[in-house]
Enzyme design. Structure first.
Site, PDB file in Angstrom:
ATOM      1  N   GLY A 138      18.130  13.197 -15.414  1.00  0.00           N
ATOM      2  CA  GLY A 138      19.159  12.230 -15.831  1.00  0.00           C
ATOM      3  C   GLY A 138      19.917  12.600 -17.093  1.00  0.00           C
ATOM      4  O   GLY A 138      20.644  11.767 -17.652  1.00  0.00           O
ATOM      5  N   THR A 139      19.790  13.844 -17.539  1.00  0.00           N
ATOM      6  CA  THR A 139      20.495  14.238 -18.776  1.00  0.00           C
ATOM      7  C   THR A 139      22.010  14.111 -18.631  1.00  0.00           C
ATOM      8  O   THR A 139      22.694  13.642 -19.540  1.00  0.00           O
ATOM      9  CB  THR A 139      20.167  15.691 -19.189  1.00  0.00           C
ATOM     10  OG1 THR A 139      20.337  16.538 -18.043  1.00  0.00           O
ATOM     11  CG2 THR A 139      18.757  15.821 -19.720  1.00  0.00           C
ATOM     12  N   GLY A 140      22.531  14.547 -17.461  1.00  0.00           N
ATOM     13  CA  GLY A 140      23.985  14.535 -17.259  1.00  0.00           C
ATOM     14  C   GLY A 140      24.538  13.117 -17.236  1.00  0.00           C
ATOM     15  O   GLY A 140      25.568  12.819 -17.852  1.00  0.00           O
ATOM     16  N   CYS A 141      23.840  12.222 -16.534  1.00  0.00           N
ATOM     17  CA  CYS A 141      24.282  10.818 -16.441  1.00  0.00           C
ATOM     18  C   CYS A 141      24.263  10.182 -17.830  1.00  0.00           C
ATOM     19  O   CYS A 141      25.217   9.502 -18.236  1.00  0.00           O
ATOM     20  CB  CYS A 141      23.349  10.019 -15.526  1.00  0.00           C
ATOM     21  SG  CYS A 141      23.160  10.722 -13.888  1.00  0.00           S
ATOM     22  N   THR A 188      13.875  16.456 -18.129  1.00  0.00           N
ATOM     23  CA  THR A 188      15.331  16.418 -18.299  1.00  0.00           C
ATOM     24  C   THR A 188      15.999  15.696 -17.131  1.00  0.00           C
ATOM     25  O   THR A 188      17.170  15.921 -16.843  1.00  0.00           O
ATOM     26  CB  THR A 188      15.902  17.850 -18.413  1.00  0.00           C
ATOM     27  OG1 THR A 188      15.441  18.603 -17.282  1.00  0.00           O
ATOM     28  CG2 THR A 188      15.476  18.517 -19.706  1.00  0.00           C
ATOM     29  N   LYS A 196      29.126  21.599 -19.438  1.00  0.00           N
ATOM     30  CA  LYS A 196      27.859  21.430 -20.163  1.00  0.00           C
ATOM     31  C   LYS A 196      26.962  22.652 -19.960  1.00  0.00           C
ATOM     32  O   LYS A 196      26.993  23.286 -18.907  1.00  0.00           O
ATOM     33  CB  LYS A 196      27.127  20.184 -19.635  1.00  0.00           C
ATOM     34  CG  LYS A 196      27.908  18.899 -19.835  1.00  0.00           C
ATOM     35  CD  LYS A 196      27.289  17.750 -19.057  1.00  0.00           C
ATOM     36  CE  LYS A 196      27.314  17.949 -17.573  1.00  0.00           C
ATOM     37  NZ  LYS A 196      26.842  16.805 -16.795  1.00  0.00           N
TER      38      LYS A 196
HETATM   39  N1  ATP Z   1      16.801  21.538 -22.825  1.00  0.00           N
HETATM   40  C1  ATP Z   1      17.842  20.986 -23.460  1.00  0.00           C
HETATM   41  N2  ATP Z   1      17.865  20.928 -24.820  1.00  0.00           N
HETATM   42  C2  ATP Z   1      18.914  20.368 -25.470  1.00  0.00           C
HETATM   43  N3  ATP Z   1      19.994  19.860 -24.832  1.00  0.00           N
HETATM   44  C3  ATP Z   1      20.020  19.901 -23.474  1.00  0.00           C
HETATM   45  C4  ATP Z   1      18.957  20.455 -22.705  1.00  0.00           C
HETATM   46  N4  ATP Z   1      19.254  20.351 -21.393  1.00  0.00           N
HETATM   47  C5  ATP Z   1      20.447  19.733 -21.324  1.00  0.00           C
HETATM   48  N5  ATP Z   1      20.930  19.480 -22.575  1.00  0.00           N
HETATM   49  C6  ATP Z   1      22.188  18.802 -22.905  1.00  0.00           C
HETATM   50  O1  ATP Z   1      22.242  17.631 -22.106  1.00  0.00           O
HETATM   51  C7  ATP Z   1      23.579  17.370 -21.697  1.00  0.00           C
HETATM   52  C8  ATP Z   1      23.640  17.340 -20.166  1.00  0.00           C
HETATM   53  O2  ATP Z   1      23.681  18.681 -19.717  1.00  0.00           O
HETATM   54  P1  ATP Z   1      23.162  19.224 -18.320  1.00  0.00           P
HETATM   55  O3  ATP Z   1      23.794  20.553 -18.138  1.00  0.00           O
HETATM   56  O4  ATP Z   1      21.671  19.152 -18.282  1.00  0.00           O
HETATM   57  O5  ATP Z   1      23.727  18.140 -17.340  1.00  0.00           O
HETATM   58  P2  ATP Z   1      23.476  17.960 -15.793  1.00  0.00           P
HETATM   59  O6  ATP Z   1      22.971  19.213 -15.186  1.00  0.00           O
HETATM   60  O7  ATP Z   1      24.721  17.384 -15.247  1.00  0.00           O
HETATM   61  O8  ATP Z   1      22.325  16.893 -15.743  1.00  0.00           O
HETATM   62  P3  ATP Z   1      21.691  16.247 -14.393  1.00  0.00           P
HETATM   63  O9  ATP Z   1      20.544  17.089 -14.036  1.00  0.00           O
HETATM   64  O10 ATP Z   1      21.296  14.894 -14.847  1.00  0.00           O
HETATM   65  O11 ATP Z   1      22.733  16.261 -13.337  1.00  0.00           O
HETATM   66  C9  ATP Z   1      24.427  18.464 -22.348  1.00  0.00           C
HETATM   67  O12 ATP Z   1      24.917  18.019 -23.585  1.00  0.00           O
HETATM   68  C10 ATP Z   1      23.416  19.607 -22.528  1.00  0.00           C
HETATM   69  O13 ATP Z   1      23.800  20.507 -23.541  1.00  0.00           O
HETATM   70  C1  HMH Z   2      21.600   8.403  -8.366  1.00  0.00           C
HETATM   71  C2  HMH Z   2      21.635   9.704  -9.067  1.00  0.00           C
HETATM   72  N1  HMH Z   2      22.779  10.057  -9.719  1.00  0.00           N
HETATM   73  C3  HMH Z   2      22.832  11.232 -10.385  1.00  0.00           C
HETATM   74  C4  HMH Z   2      21.754  12.089 -10.420  1.00  0.00           C
HETATM   75  C5  HMH Z   2      21.844  13.412 -11.140  1.00  0.00           C
HETATM   76  O1  HMH Z   2      20.959  13.495 -12.173  1.00  0.00           O
HETATM   77  C6  HMH Z   2      20.579  11.681  -9.738  1.00  0.00           C
HETATM   78  N2  HMH Z   2      19.471  12.465  -9.723  1.00  0.00           N
HETATM   79  N3  HMH Z   2      20.562  10.499  -9.080  1.00  0.00           N
END
Ligand code: ATP
Ligand code: HMH
Length: 285
Positions: free
Chosen positions: A210-213, A208, A175
């Site tokens: 929780g975007t990854g979850c 942002t 990502k």
């Molecule tokens: N500012 C943004 N604008 C548009 N899309 C975004 C943005 N930030 C993240 N994304 C999208 O959100 C999704 C999650 O990506 P990200 O790389 O943020 O995950 P992550 O770092 O694992 O998240 P977390 O911080 O929850 O662990 C991907 O599809 C990414 O392209």
């Molecule tokens: C519990 C939990 N899982 C995943 C993440 C990553 O976003 C977080 N901040 N907290």
């Protein structure tokens, strides 16, 4: 009507924006029945992580057995797993119960810097969990940790995806949320044969958390309903873009995304189409 069931195996976020809470909200919004196995409780809000309390291996094993003995998930995702011991318990249950459509979100560090996975656990994840995964969804720092290389550009991201694929997972989605100075948020999929990019405009916002979850949960919802991997990834990309695009503005720090936004957008489109049809009928008759 078929009821599709999705399971999240992850940590609890008391603030409700990430972890189990983000996953269940996403499952619900996308029409799948959500179930959870809690691996750890975090005391967390939009300002950061104030405490991490892992569950015992026995408590996790028991939750997994309760699901396995009664409620077969159509797809599952893993999030925060915290330790090598927990990873081994989860991998054993996936094999024992024959669960399919596995999404591994290799959560390592929260956005504020708190560690959600012990260093020793990376090896266990590579050995025990990645070979079971249909899709693994690292962000760029997680992809660097898994591949053992630094990602600086498009070519190095492709190489890292190939390296991670060699651990035995079917698809690797690196990502691009953490990619610095880009106007687009581009995620790169490698399926062992070719690369596919999923791109949206980058939204400028501090909210942002929780975007990854949320992204991995939307992907899991698609797989649970029988969508193909690329279709499910497309759905996940649209869902997270809508969720980031309409932040809720709650809390004093990095706020959560808006899990209602995607379906509200869909409903608004349907309502507009129905209105157009009604108007046309009215005009005709
Ligand atoms: N500012 C943004 N604008 C548009 N899309 C975004 C943005 N930030 C993240 N994304 C999208 O959100 C999704 C999650 O990506 P990200 O790389 O943020 O995950 P992550 O770092 O694992 O998240 P977390 O911080 O929850 O662990 C991907 O599809 C990414 O392209
Ligand atoms: C519990 C939990 N899982 C995943 C993440 C990553 O976003 C977080 N901040 N907290």
């Amino acid at each position: 009507m078929a009821i599709y069931k999705a399971l999240t195996i992850a940590g609890s976020d008391s603030g409700g924006g990430a972890g189990i809470q983000a996953d269940l909200k996403t499952f619900q919004e996308l029409g799948v029945y959500g179930m959870s196995v809690i691996t750890a409780v975090t005391a967390q809000n939009t300002l950061g992580v104030q405490g991490v309390y892992p569950m015992s291996a026995e408590a996790i094993e028991r939750q997994l057995a309760s699901i396995g003995e009664d409620l077969q998930p159509d797809a599952l995702k893993t999030g925060m797993l915290f330790s090598g011991d927990i990873i081994r318990v989860v991998a054993a249950a996936i094999q024992q119960y024959g669960w399919n459509h596995i999404v591994v979100d290799p959560v390592m560090i929260a956005k504020g810097g708190a560690s959600l996975l012990q260093q020793e656990a990376i090896e266990a994840m590579i050995r025990h969990l990645l070979p079971l995964a249909d899709v693994v969804t690292p962000n760029i720092p997680e992809a660097e940790a898994l591949s053992g290389m630094v990602i600086t550009d498009h070519e190095s991201r492709q190489l890292a995806a190939k390296r991670i694929h060699q651990y035995g997972c079917k698809n690797v989605m690196i990502k691009g949320g953490h990619e610095p100075n880009t106007e687009q948020a581009t995620d790169l999929l490698y399926d062992g044969t070719s690369f596919t990019e999923f791109t949206s405009n980058r939204l400028i916002t501090p909210h942002t958390h929780g975007t990854g979850c949320t992204f991995a949960a939307a992907l899991t919802s698609g797989l649970a309903q029988g969508l193909a991997t690329k279709e499910s990834l497309g759905l996940a990309k649209r869902f997270i873009h809508a969720a980031i695009g309409e932040p809720l503005h709650i809390g004093g720090g990095h706020g959560p995304t808006n899990h209602w936004a995607y379906q509200r957008g869909v409903r608004a489109t349907v309502a507009a189409a129905a209105q157009a049809v009604t108007t046309e009928r009215g005009a005709l008759g």
